[in-house]
Enzyme design. Structure first.
Site, PDB file in Angstrom:
ATOM      1  N   LYS A   1      50.043  24.602 -27.703  1.00  0.00           N
ATOM      2  CA  LYS A   1      50.719  23.542 -26.948  1.00  0.00           C
ATOM      3  C   LYS A   1      52.154  24.019 -26.743  1.00  0.00           C
ATOM      4  O   LYS A   1      52.889  24.222 -27.707  1.00  0.00           O
ATOM      5  CB  LYS A   1      50.675  22.237 -27.743  1.00  0.00           C
ATOM      6  CG  LYS A   1      51.408  21.082 -27.080  1.00  0.00           C
ATOM      7  CD  LYS A   1      51.247  19.805 -27.916  1.00  0.00           C
ATOM      8  CE  LYS A   1      52.077  18.668 -27.388  1.00  0.00           C
ATOM      9  NZ  LYS A   1      52.025  17.487 -28.279  1.00  0.00           N
ATOM     10  N   TRP A   2      52.538  24.182 -25.486  1.00  0.00           N
ATOM     11  CA  TRP A   2      53.838  24.790 -25.131  1.00  0.00           C
ATOM     12  C   TRP A   2      54.747  23.690 -24.627  1.00  0.00           C
ATOM     13  O   TRP A   2      54.571  23.181 -23.525  1.00  0.00           O
ATOM     14  CB  TRP A   2      53.591  25.845 -24.061  1.00  0.00           C
ATOM     15  CG  TRP A   2      54.765  26.599 -23.539  1.00  0.00           C
ATOM     16  CD1 TRP A   2      55.985  26.103 -23.188  1.00  0.00           C
ATOM     17  CD2 TRP A   2      54.832  28.000 -23.274  1.00  0.00           C
ATOM     18  NE1 TRP A   2      56.803  27.098 -22.727  1.00  0.00           N
ATOM     19  CE2 TRP A   2      56.115  28.284 -22.756  1.00  0.00           C
ATOM     20  CE3 TRP A   2      53.928  29.049 -23.405  1.00  0.00           C
ATOM     21  CZ2 TRP A   2      56.509  29.560 -22.374  1.00  0.00           C
ATOM     22  CZ3 TRP A   2      54.317  30.321 -23.016  1.00  0.00           C
ATOM     23  CH2 TRP A   2      55.602  30.571 -22.525  1.00  0.00           C
ATOM     24  N   ASP A   3      55.726  23.347 -25.440  1.00  0.00           N
ATOM     25  CA  ASP A   3      56.575  22.181 -25.146  1.00  0.00           C
ATOM     26  C   ASP A   3      57.924  22.612 -24.565  1.00  0.00           C
ATOM     27  O   ASP A   3      58.315  23.793 -24.623  1.00  0.00           O
ATOM     28  CB  ASP A   3      56.788  21.400 -26.446  1.00  0.00           C
ATOM     29  CG  ASP A   3      56.927  19.910 -26.212  1.00  0.00           C
ATOM     30  OD1 ASP A   3      57.339  19.505 -25.111  1.00  0.00           O
ATOM     31  OD2 ASP A   3      56.639  19.137 -27.155  1.00  0.00           O
TER      32      ASP A   3
ATOM     33  N   TRP B   1      60.966   9.331 -19.120  1.00  0.00           N
ATOM     34  CA  TRP B   1      60.168   9.690 -20.299  1.00  0.00           C
ATOM     35  C   TRP B   1      59.237   8.508 -20.615  1.00  0.00           C
ATOM     36  O   TRP B   1      59.648   7.355 -20.543  1.00  0.00           O
ATOM     37  CB  TRP B   1      61.096   9.969 -21.498  1.00  0.00           C
ATOM     38  CG  TRP B   1      60.298  10.155 -22.760  1.00  0.00           C
ATOM     39  CD1 TRP B   1      59.589  11.259 -23.115  1.00  0.00           C
ATOM     40  CD2 TRP B   1      60.126   9.191 -23.798  1.00  0.00           C
ATOM     41  NE1 TRP B   1      58.974  11.045 -24.318  1.00  0.00           N
ATOM     42  CE2 TRP B   1      59.281   9.781 -24.762  1.00  0.00           C
ATOM     43  CE3 TRP B   1      60.578   7.886 -24.001  1.00  0.00           C
ATOM     44  CZ2 TRP B   1      58.891   9.113 -25.922  1.00  0.00           C
ATOM     45  CZ3 TRP B   1      60.193   7.215 -25.153  1.00  0.00           C
ATOM     46  CH2 TRP B   1      59.360   7.841 -26.101  1.00  0.00           C
TER      47      TRP B   1
ATOM     48  N   ASP C   1      54.060  11.070 -23.275  1.00  0.00           N
ATOM     49  CA  ASP C   1      54.075  10.660 -24.678  1.00  0.00           C
ATOM     50  C   ASP C   1      53.616   9.212 -24.823  1.00  0.00           C
ATOM     51  O   ASP C   1      53.460   8.721 -25.935  1.00  0.00           O
ATOM     52  CB  ASP C   1      55.491  10.805 -25.260  1.00  0.00           C
ATOM     53  CG  ASP C   1      55.783  12.242 -25.657  1.00  0.00           C
ATOM     54  OD1 ASP C   1      54.819  13.018 -25.810  1.00  0.00           O
ATOM     55  OD2 ASP C   1      56.968  12.588 -25.807  1.00  0.00           O
TER      56      ASP C   1
HETATM   57  C1  GLA Z   1      57.305  16.164 -27.290  1.00  0.00           C
HETATM   58  C2  GLA Z   1      55.819  16.116 -27.010  1.00  0.00           C
HETATM   59  C3  GLA Z   1      55.107  15.470 -28.160  1.00  0.00           C
HETATM   60  C4  GLA Z   1      55.393  16.227 -29.434  1.00  0.00           C
HETATM   61  C5  GLA Z   1      56.893  16.311 -29.670  1.00  0.00           C
HETATM   62  C6  GLA Z   1      57.210  17.203 -30.828  1.00  0.00           C
HETATM   63  O1  GLA Z   1      57.869  14.902 -27.243  1.00  0.00           O
HETATM   64  O2  GLA Z   1      55.564  15.441 -25.821  1.00  0.00           O
HETATM   65  O3  GLA Z   1      53.727  15.419 -27.919  1.00  0.00           O
HETATM   66  O4  GLA Z   1      54.842  17.515 -29.331  1.00  0.00           O
HETATM   67  O5  GLA Z   1      57.565  16.807 -28.523  1.00  0.00           O
HETATM   68  O6  GLA Z   1      58.557  17.325 -31.039  1.00  0.00           O
END
Ligand code: GLA
Length: 723
Positions: free
Chosen positions: A471-473, A194, A543
């Site tokens: 934005k699909w997380d 990460w 991130d």
């Molecule tokens: C992940 C994404 C971030 C944000 C958070 C929200 O970590 O990469 O950009 O959207 O989730 O919980």
């Protein structure tokens, strides 16, 4: 182009700059003949006589210890003298697992194979379909090979057909098997974590099996579904190399096996660890596509070929070259702690600075004030957002902005209305406590009623609101690998069925909402792969938006993906992930090398920074065509140099964009030369910022001085052809 020579039983596949040749040997085995630089198609046939005729026409008379391991097989089998790992492995009802695949028939047609339920190459090209048959059971393998005249990639997959009456248990279903010429190779892998995705690692490739894989249920931050095989003298721009990536987002494996005789067998696809698929009579099992690439222009050539393939064949044609929204996202600005006013403050600044879309991130729905609640409850939190989403969207519209929204569709919180109504929808082995990741559970995507529910819940929000961007997380990896609805002897199908469920959902939502621009994400770049790019034209790269770390992350990601697939944002300093302080300009320059945007509270930055945002966006609009359509040349490697530098050159060679960063002051940097690349030798160019006019040949061979800048200082050069 694909040619069949009936006399030699050979197939010659030619792409833009490569040839892939195979033939059926006298004993009926499909063999690799050649894979490398393009050769006239009637020119490799002599190799068959040279290599192939040593084999006896009778497979049962072949002295197996001597021969099968040395055969350059296009599909490995098990239990009949080939002691390398097989490509396909299954067990019959009597427990036997041996197989031996021999040629049955072929078909050549225009276009790509029809692959249902999974992402795949979309159009054009020519396909060779070869059917092999198991000597010992009614099973056929259909091997697909697709090539395009204008691309350097070969796309392969295998379909396993059960033509008998009993059920087979498939234990391994790889997508391809190939053999590379004998020589000393190095292996390139993209490993990470990460906030540290896709670090480049190159090591010697020794005897035995080198296996890259994930068991996390998603392609993962840790080890990317990509393998590079580099000849000894291969570097960024010269020498031969091969690469494989998978159009797949779940558990994968890629293996490189060098056997005793020095042959290198490459294969891979769905990870066979704990994989067990029941193939009932009359059915077939489709494997994901593998994209194989050859380059004699070093690793850079490989990357450009993969980029061309992904843009032409995988990313949605109506989105791939369309101007990308320039977004501001509230995540790092507010995290979960926002109300109308905080959002309005960002929205109020955004339009004046040139941003076109405001994206509301995590925390807008259910009872979601932290990461331990609300997932699955896809309706606005009216306590937090007075007037609901409508109030925020109206404010955006009033300010001339479009609106985007975050979802994490495959997830569920235990503290949610959805979980209270359907506790059995979360992945969990009955009678045990499920493993939590980021305080959340995962929905069982193998179940169609759950996919239907998510489709309806997300659709409702998209139908009722004016939303142009999603934005699909996907913020945690899988555990348990168990569905409460699959029979006991089918639990080995879980991991693949899970990803099929995700693909189904993505297919349905992107088809139902063609006007919405989807961005993929998974805790940053944890599901950055060609499978996801089929549905979502760009993916949040990481991130980590630190002005230094990002140079490495984007460098590593660009090994297999076009820069336009990477979402790259400017965030605040000290950086939230590294605490490092880098200039605002540097963060903007690095974020310009992709789909740019901001991850920042625009109401809290200084007036000078706001001016920089305006300039950054105006500058970006001058080069966004290059970002979308150009060729990337990596010039200075941040993993082993004090400089990061890349350039993007237009396909017509009329313009180029150079972006770089100097990390630390170093007196030895004085008078260091940076050689440009990719320019037309005979064209004359001007570097606007430097006022230098010179031929492409001079700029690429003699180069220009690296700029000497303060720590973490960045620069850009705009290059135009003048004649
Ligand atoms: C992940 C994404 C971030 C944000 C958070 C929200 O970590 O990469 O950009 O959207 O989730 O919980």
């Amino acid at each position: 182009m694909i040619k069949y020579d009936n006399q030699r039983k050979s197939f010659i596949l030619t792409g833009k700059d490569f040839t892939y040749a195979l033939y059926v040997n006298r004993a009926g085995f499909l063999q690799n003949l050649y894979y490398g630089a393009k050769i006239a198609d009637n020119d490799v046939g002599y190799l068959i006589g040279h290599i192939g005729n040593t084999v006896s026409p009778d497979p049962d008379s072949i002295n197996m210890d001597m021969l099968f391991d040395g055969m350059p097989s296009e599909c490995g089998f098990y239990g009949r003298g080939d002691y390398r790992e097989p490509t396909v492995l299954y067990t019959r009802s009597d427990g036997s697992a041996m197989s031996r695949f021999r040629y049955l028939s072929y078909r050549i047609y225009c276009g790509v194979p029809e692959i249902k339920d999974m992402p795949h190459s979309r159009r054009g090209g020519q396909t060779l379909e070869i059917t092999l048959k198991d000597d010992f059971s009614p099973v056929e393998l259909v091997l697909n090979y697709t090539v395009w005249d204008n691309l350097n990639t070969l796309v392969r997959n295998i379909r396993i057909k059960n033509t008998g009456s009993e059920t087979l248990k498939i234990n391994r279903a790889f997508s391809f098997c190939t053999k590379l010429p004998e020589r000393n190779y190095r292996i390139m892998r993209l490993h990470g974590n990460w906030a540290k995705e896709r670090e480049v690692e190159v090591t010697h490739l020794g005897h035995g099996i080198t296996r890259l894989q994930t068991l996390r249920g998603v392609s993962s931050h840790q080890l990317h579904p990509f393998m590079g095989i580099l000849a000894e003298n291969c570097d960024e721009e010269t020498g031969e190399c091969y690469g494989v990536q998978l159009v797949y987002s779940g558990n994968y494996a890629l293996t490189a096996e060098i056997s005793n005789n020095g042959f290198l067998r490459l294969q891979g696809g769905i990870n066979d660890f704990n994989f067990n698929w029941h193939l009932v009579s009359g059915e077939y099992f489709e494997t994901p596509q593998a994209v194989i690439c050859y380059s004699d222009e070093g690793i850079g050539g490989l990357s450009r070929s993969f980029s061309d393939f992904l843009r032409e064949q995988i990313i949605a044609p109506d989105k791939v070259y369309a101007r990308r929204p320039i977004v501001v996202n509230n995540w790092e600005a507010t995290y979960f702690d926002f109300d109308n006013q905080k959002l309005f403050n960002i929205i109020g600044e955004a339009a004046a600075l040139g941003i076109d879309t405001f994206v509301l991130d995590d925390g807008w729905f259910g009872k979601r004030d932290g990461d331990n609640s609300g997932l699955g409850d896809w309706y606005a939190n009216q306590n937090k957002l007075k007037g609901g989403l409508k109030a925020v969207i109206d404010r955006c519209k009033h300010n001339g902005l479009k609106f985007g929204l975050w979802f994490e569709p495959e997830m569920i919180s235990e503290d949610s209305d959805l979980f209270r109504a359907h506790p059995d929808w979360a992945v969990c082995k009955t009678g045990t406590k499920p493993a939590r990741g980021r305080n959340q559970l995962v929905l069982d995507m193998t179940r169609s009623e759950i996919v239907d529910y998510i489709f309806n819940a997300v659709s409702k929000i998209l139908l009722e609101n004016d939303i142009s961007y999603v934005k699909w997380d996907f913020n945690r990896t899988l555990t348990e690998f168990y569905s409460q609805k699959l029979p006991a002897d089918r639990q080995g199908e879980f991991a693949h069925r899970f990803i099929l469920g995700t693909y189904k959902l993505a297919e349905r939502l992107t088809t139902a909402f063609p006007g919405v621009f989807f961005e993929g994400c998974a805790g940053g770049g944890g599901r950055f792969d060609a499978g996801v790019l089929y549905y979502f034209p760009q993916i949040w790269t990481s991130d980590d938006t630190d002005g230094y770390e990002r140079t490495k992350i984007q460098w590593g990601t660009s090994i297999c993906y076009p820069v336009s697939a990477m979402s790259c944002h400017v965030s605040v300093c000290p950086n939230h992930q590294t605490q490092r302080v880098t200039p605002f300009n540097t963060r903007g320059v690095i974020a310009s090398l992709g789909a740019t945007g901001y991850e920042i509270d625009l109401s809290k930055i200084s007036e000078q920074e706001k001016e920089q945002v305006v300039k950054q966006i105006a500058d970006y609009k001058k080069i966004d065509e290059l970002v979308l359509k150009g060729d990337l040349y990596r010039l200075s490697n941040p993993f082993d140099d004090n400089y990061f530098c890349v350039m993007i050159v237009g396909k017509d060679k009329m313009s180029a964009y150079v972006a770089g960063e100097r990390f630390r002051g170093d007196p030895a940097d004085r008078n260091r030369i940076l050689k440009l690349n990719g320019l037309a030798e005979d064209k004359t160019y001007i570097i606007e910022e430097l006022g230098i006019t010179a031929s492409g040949k001079a700029l690429c061979c003699a180069g220009i001085l690296f700029p000497r800048l303060p720590d973490y200082g960045a620069w850009t050069w705009h290059i135009k052809a003048v004649k």
